[in-house]
Scaffold this motif. Structure first.
Motif, mmCIF file in Angstrom:
data_model
loop_
_atom_site.group_PDB
_atom_site.id
_atom_site.type_symbol
_atom_site.label_atom_id
_atom_site.label_comp_id
_atom_site.label_asym_id
_atom_site.label_seq_id
_atom_site.Cartn_x
_atom_site.Cartn_y
_atom_site.Cartn_z
ATOM 1 N N ALA A 18 0.803 -1.222 0.000
ATOM 2 C CA ALA A 18 0.000 0.000 0.000
ATOM 3 C C ALA A 18 0.838 1.276 0.000
ATOM 4 O O ALA A 18 0.376 2.315 -0.489
ATOM 5 C CB ALA A 18 -0.924 0.014 1.211
ATOM 6 N N PHE A 19 2.043 1.201 0.536
ATOM 7 C CA PHE A 19 2.881 2.394 0.685
ATOM 8 C C PHE A 19 4.253 2.138 0.060
ATOM 9 O O PHE A 19 5.232 1.891 0.771
ATOM 10 C CB PHE A 19 3.011 2.774 2.164
ATOM 11 C CG PHE A 19 1.693 3.012 2.835
ATOM 12 C CD1 PHE A 19 0.983 4.182 2.605
ATOM 13 C CD2 PHE A 19 1.131 2.061 3.677
ATOM 14 C CE1 PHE A 19 -0.248 4.403 3.209
ATOM 15 C CE2 PHE A 19 -0.100 2.262 4.280
ATOM 16 C CZ PHE A 19 -0.794 3.439 4.039
ATOM 17 N N PHE A 56 2.491 10.886 2.650
ATOM 18 C CA PHE A 56 1.783 11.479 3.783
ATOM 19 C C PHE A 56 1.950 13.002 3.838
ATOM 20 O O PHE A 56 1.273 13.661 4.626
ATOM 21 C CB PHE A 56 2.269 10.890 5.110
ATOM 22 C CG PHE A 56 1.845 9.466 5.352
ATOM 23 C CD1 PHE A 56 0.587 9.013 5.005
ATOM 24 C CD2 PHE A 56 2.715 8.580 5.969
ATOM 25 C CE1 PHE A 56 0.203 7.700 5.253
ATOM 26 C CE2 PHE A 56 2.344 7.269 6.223
ATOM 27 C CZ PHE A 56 1.079 6.829 5.855
ATOM 28 N N MET A 59 -0.855 15.766 4.700
ATOM 29 C CA MET A 59 -2.019 15.135 5.342
ATOM 30 C C MET A 59 -1.945 15.309 6.853
ATOM 31 O O MET A 59 -0.859 15.314 7.422
ATOM 32 C CB MET A 59 -2.045 13.630 5.053
ATOM 33 C CG MET A 59 -2.315 13.257 3.654
ATOM 34 S SD MET A 59 -2.422 11.449 3.575
ATOM 35 C CE MET A 59 -2.517 11.241 1.819
ATOM 36 N N MET A 63 -6.001 11.579 8.765
ATOM 37 C CA MET A 63 -6.002 11.085 7.387
ATOM 38 C C MET A 63 -4.945 9.988 7.206
ATOM 39 O O MET A 63 -5.198 8.976 6.547
ATOM 40 C CB MET A 63 -5.742 12.233 6.405
ATOM 41 C CG MET A 63 -6.880 13.229 6.322
ATOM 42 S SD MET A 63 -6.450 14.726 5.378
ATOM 43 C CE MET A 63 -6.220 14.046 3.747
ATOM 44 N N ARG A 64 -3.787 10.202 7.774
ATOM 45 C CA ARG A 64 -2.713 9.212 7.674
ATOM 46 C C ARG A 64 -3.118 7.895 8.338
ATOM 47 O O ARG A 64 -2.911 6.816 7.791
ATOM 48 C CB ARG A 64 -1.437 9.755 8.321
ATOM 49 C CG ARG A 64 -0.862 10.948 7.586
ATOM 50 C CD ARG A 64 0.265 11.589 8.354
ATOM 51 N NE ARG A 64 0.766 12.764 7.660
ATOM 52 C CZ ARG A 64 1.842 13.432 8.012
ATOM 53 N NH1 ARG A 64 2.547 13.035 9.065
ATOM 54 N NH2 ARG A 64 2.228 14.483 7.327
ATOM 55 N N GLN A 65 -3.685 7.988 9.542
ATOM 56 C CA GLN A 65 -4.085 6.785 10.257
ATOM 57 C C GLN A 65 -5.205 6.056 9.527
ATOM 58 O O GLN A 65 -5.232 4.829 9.494
ATOM 59 C CB GLN A 65 -4.475 7.119 11.695
ATOM 60 C CG GLN A 65 -3.270 7.535 12.510
ATOM 61 C CD GLN A 65 -3.551 7.667 13.990
ATOM 62 O OE1 GLN A 65 -4.679 7.550 14.440
ATOM 63 N NE2 GLN A 65 -2.510 7.916 14.757
ATOM 64 N N ARG A 66 -6.115 6.788 8.918
ATOM 65 C CA ARG A 66 -7.179 6.145 8.137
ATOM 66 C C ARG A 66 -6.597 5.387 6.957
ATOM 67 O O ARG A 66 -7.060 4.285 6.634
ATOM 68 C CB ARG A 66 -8.190 7.184 7.659
ATOM 69 C CG ARG A 66 -9.112 7.654 8.753
ATOM 70 C CD ARG A 66 -10.126 8.648 8.256
ATOM 71 N NE ARG A 66 -10.997 9.065 9.341
ATOM 72 C CZ ARG A 66 -11.645 10.215 9.368
ATOM 73 N NH1 ARG A 66 -11.539 11.073 8.374
ATOM 74 N NH2 ARG A 66 -12.421 10.516 10.387
ATOM 75 N N MET A 67 -5.604 5.965 6.298
ATOM 76 C CA MET A 67 -4.960 5.278 5.177
ATOM 77 C C MET A 67 -4.301 3.977 5.634
ATOM 78 O O MET A 67 -4.403 2.947 4.969
ATOM 79 C CB MET A 67 -3.916 6.181 4.507
ATOM 80 C CG MET A 67 -4.496 7.270 3.641
ATOM 81 S SD MET A 67 -3.198 8.190 2.777
ATOM 82 C CE MET A 67 -2.689 6.972 1.557
ATOM 83 N N VAL A 68 -3.620 4.037 6.768
ATOM 84 C CA VAL A 68 -2.954 2.843 7.295
ATOM 85 C C VAL A 68 -3.993 1.784 7.653
ATOM 86 O O VAL A 68 -3.865 0.613 7.278
ATOM 87 C CB VAL A 68 -2.076 3.190 8.521
ATOM 88 C CG1 VAL A 68 -1.605 1.924 9.230
ATOM 89 C CG2 VAL A 68 -0.883 4.041 8.093
ATOM 90 N N LYS A 70 -7.003 1.417 6.494
ATOM 91 C CA LYS A 70 -7.614 0.895 5.270
ATOM 92 C C LYS A 70 -6.699 -0.136 4.616
ATOM 93 O O LYS A 70 -7.153 -1.186 4.158
ATOM 94 C CB LYS A 70 -7.919 2.035 4.301
ATOM 95 C CG LYS A 70 -8.624 1.577 3.052
ATOM 96 C CD LYS A 70 -8.986 2.746 2.147
ATOM 97 C CE LYS A 70 -9.693 2.231 0.894
ATOM 98 N NZ LYS A 70 -10.007 3.294 -0.034
ATOM 99 N N ALA A 71 -5.410 0.155 4.583
ATOM 100 C CA ALA A 71 -4.445 -0.768 3.978
ATOM 101 C C ALA A 71 -4.401 -2.096 4.726
ATOM 102 O O ALA A 71 -4.177 -3.147 4.125
ATOM 103 C CB ALA A 71 -3.055 -0.134 3.950
#
Length: 92
Positions: A18-19, A56, A59, A63-68, A70-71
């Motif tokens: 994801a990253f 990141f 952000m 927002m960063r934690q939501r991306m993590v 979700k991944a």
């Protein structure tokens, strides 16, 4: 716990996918929480994650934690009781 269990390995694989080009460390903190609420006896219930990724930039923390999260799909809250996330952009 010296070797990585299947949950930690899956987390690392999902994060790498994801990253791209991110630098991250997943630490298994489960031993510190043995016998506490959320300890399922698997030895993989509590983790800390430190991740640095250029994507990141600009952000906010949420927002960063939501991306993590979700991944990681169903891991947080389902197979992992607690995940502490420190997500930064380079230079922060």
């Amino acid at each position: 716990m010296s070797s990585k269990g299947p949950v930690q390995q899956e987390m690392e694989s999902l994060l790498a996918a994801a990253f791209p080009d991110a630098s991250f460390t997943v630490s298994n903190d489960s031993a510190k929480h043995h016998g506490h609420v959320g300890d399922d006896g698997s030895g993989e219930s509590h983790f800390s994650l430190s991740i640095e990724w250029a994507g990141f930039a600009g952000m906010n923390r949420v927002m960063r934690q939501r991306m993590v999260n979700k991944a990681l799909g169903d891991l947080p809250g389902q197979r992992v009781h607690a995940l502490a996330i420190r997500a930064t952009a380079p230079g922060e």
